[in-house]
Design an enzyme around this catalytic site. Structure first.
Site, short mmCIF file in Angstrom:
data_model
loop_
_atom_site.label_atom_id
_atom_site.label_comp_id
_atom_site.label_asym_id
_atom_site.label_seq_id
_atom_site.Cartn_x
_atom_site.Cartn_y
_atom_site.Cartn_z
CB CYS A 223 70.68 31.53 1.28
SG CYS A 223 72.13 30.56 0.84
CE LYS B 237 70.19 38.16 7.52
NZ LYS B 237 70.92 37.43 6.46
C1 LIG Z 1 79.83 32.74 6.63
C2 LIG Z 1 78.46 33.33 6.43
C3 LIG Z 1 77.35 32.53 6.55
C4 LIG Z 1 76.07 33.08 6.39
N1 LIG Z 1 74.97 32.27 6.57
C5 LIG Z 1 73.72 32.84 6.56
C6 LIG Z 1 72.58 32.06 6.91
O1 LIG Z 1 72.66 30.87 7.24
N2 LIG Z 1 71.37 32.69 6.88
C7 LIG Z 1 71.22 34.03 6.53
O2 LIG Z 1 70.11 34.55 6.54
N3 LIG Z 1 72.30 34.76 6.20
C8 LIG Z 1 73.53 34.21 6.23
N4 LIG Z 1 74.63 35.00 5.97
C9 LIG Z 1 74.44 36.44 5.70
C10 LIG Z 1 74.57 37.27 6.98
O3 LIG Z 1 73.57 36.93 7.91
C11 LIG Z 1 74.47 38.78 6.66
O4 LIG Z 1 73.21 39.04 6.08
C12 LIG Z 1 75.55 39.26 5.69
O5 LIG Z 1 76.82 38.72 6.04
C13 LIG Z 1 75.61 40.79 5.64
O6 LIG Z 1 76.01 41.34 6.86
P1 LIG Z 1 77.53 41.87 7.09
O7 LIG Z 1 77.87 42.76 5.90
O8 LIG Z 1 77.46 42.59 8.40
O9 LIG Z 1 78.41 40.66 7.12
C14 LIG Z 1 75.91 34.46 6.08
C15 LIG Z 1 77.05 35.26 5.94
C16 LIG Z 1 78.32 34.72 6.11
C17 LIG Z 1 79.52 35.62 5.98
#
Ligand SMILES: Cc1cc2nc3c(=O)[nH]c(=O)nc-3n(C[C@H](O)[C@H](O)[C@H](O)COP(=O)(O)O)c2cc1C
Length: 349
Positions: free
Chosen positions: A103, A142
């Protein structure tokens, strides 16, 4: 290929990513129905769990149809993380506990939580060890690729996680400094896959089902995690599953089918949430995602962004379908659509 420490329906499972405010129980259920093999809760604070804060504990609730599920926790205090893991295990028995080391949000990293931990890998190790000691269920992590460009070293971070007891490592190959911008460096996923003995899940920039297959082929990852790509299109899991299995992807849903999925999602939220009015307002973002890219949708989006109850949504969809089928789209709508498209193009350029 290394095996996952919890049962998965397919050898290369598709994960719904943990996402605050999005990967809540109703959306997780919906994604499971469309073929997500594993889901993860949004990140929850170890302090909130340990103190049994009602708002945090409420977010821990999940249904049997969501399993296998991981509960994601964050915090930089190893003892508190262990206590939180023990509470979650005793009360909810998820298939695994996931630790958030990714995060990027200021409020979290200021206390060394989330990606803040990545500045100190001995802290990462002590957190993992404390959690693994406190729970019999598998502990997973993660991570991001590092805190900053200078500290970018995903292989070392992932190896330290594995050494400390992580049974699965998910890599989102961006640094904390990048937040969510720039391209995810999939070559770093491939490097971590090569270095680790435990399963590595790849994450980042899966926008289409074809991307999911490409990530699997290019990196050799044991599982693929979909995050923003699932917004407003949970059926992407079914498409990605077909491609991973060597089948043709099912055709994209019609507009009426999209609306039916959105209404199903709304019904799941209504059944889950104790505050229907608040939930309807929270649901506006999903509605916006479901109608993204639909023809002549400026008026539709405007109306959906103002809903105060779920009862209104079906009527708004009905009006749109009637106007579309009757060819009655107002020319004003077309003009508004064109203006919005032009603005979006200018913003991207
Ligand atoms: C709205 C939002 C909330 C997220 N909340 C978390 C979370 O609570 N825990 C986490 O490990 N990653 C969180 N992420 C990151 C995502 O799990 C992911 O790692 C990131 O969006 C990259 O993937 P993508 O490019 O496919 O979106 C969040 C991402 C977004 C967009």
């Amino acid at each position: 290929m290394p095996e996952f420490p919890f049962p998965t329906a397919h050898p290369v499972p598709l994960f719904l990513a943990p996402m605050a405010g999005v990967s809540e129980s109703p959306f997780r259920r919906l994604c499971r129905r469309f073929g997500a093999d594993v889901v993860v809760t949004e990140f929850l604070s170890a302090e909130g769990i340990r103190r049994e804060n009602p708002a945090t504990v409420a977010k821990l609730r999940f249904g049997a149809d969501e399993r296998p599920i991981g509960v994601q926790i964050f915090g930089a205090d190893a003892a508190a993380m262990g206590e939180a893991a023990a509470f979650v295990t005793d009360t909810f028995q998820p298939e695994f506990i996931d630790i958030n080391f990714g995060c990027p949000v200021k409020k979290v990293v200021r206390r060394n939580g989330g990606s803040g931990c990545l500045k100190d890998l001995s802290l990462v190790e002590s957190v993992i060890r404390a959690v693994a000691r406190a729970t019999p269920v598998p502990v997973t992590c993660k991570i991001r690729s590092g805190w900053s460009e200078e500290m970018r070293d995903p292989v070392t971070i992932a190896l330290r996680c594995q050494d400390a007891g992580a049974r699965v490592v998910t890599l989102h190959p961006r640094t904390r400094a990048q937040m969510y911008s720039g391209a995810a460096a999939w070559d770093e996923i491939a490097a971590v896959v090569q270095a680790l003995d435990v399963p590595v899940v790849g994450n980042g920039d899966i926008k289409t089902a074809a991307d999911a297959l490409r990530m699997r082929v290019e990196t050799g990852c044991a599982g693929v995690m979909i995050a923003r790509g699932s917004f407003g299109q949970p059926w992407m899991f079914a498409e990605a599953r077909a491609l991973l299995d060597g089948r043709e992807a099912p055709p994209p849903p019609s507009i009426a089918e999209r609306f039916a999925v959105a209404l199903d999602h709304a019904r799941l939220v209504q059944a889950y949430d104790v505050d229907p009015a608040g939930a309807a307002i929270e649901f506006r973002k999903h509605l916006g995602w479901y109608v993204r890219g639909l023809p002549h949708s400026a008026d539709l989006r405007r109306r959906l962004h103002q809903v105060g109850s779920f009862a209104e949504v079906e009527g708004i969809f009905g009006d749109y379908m009637a106007a579309l089928e009757g060819g009655e789209m107002a020319s004003g709508d077309r003009a508004a659509d064109a203006a919005e498209a032009a603005m979006a193009a200018a913003a991207q350029g």
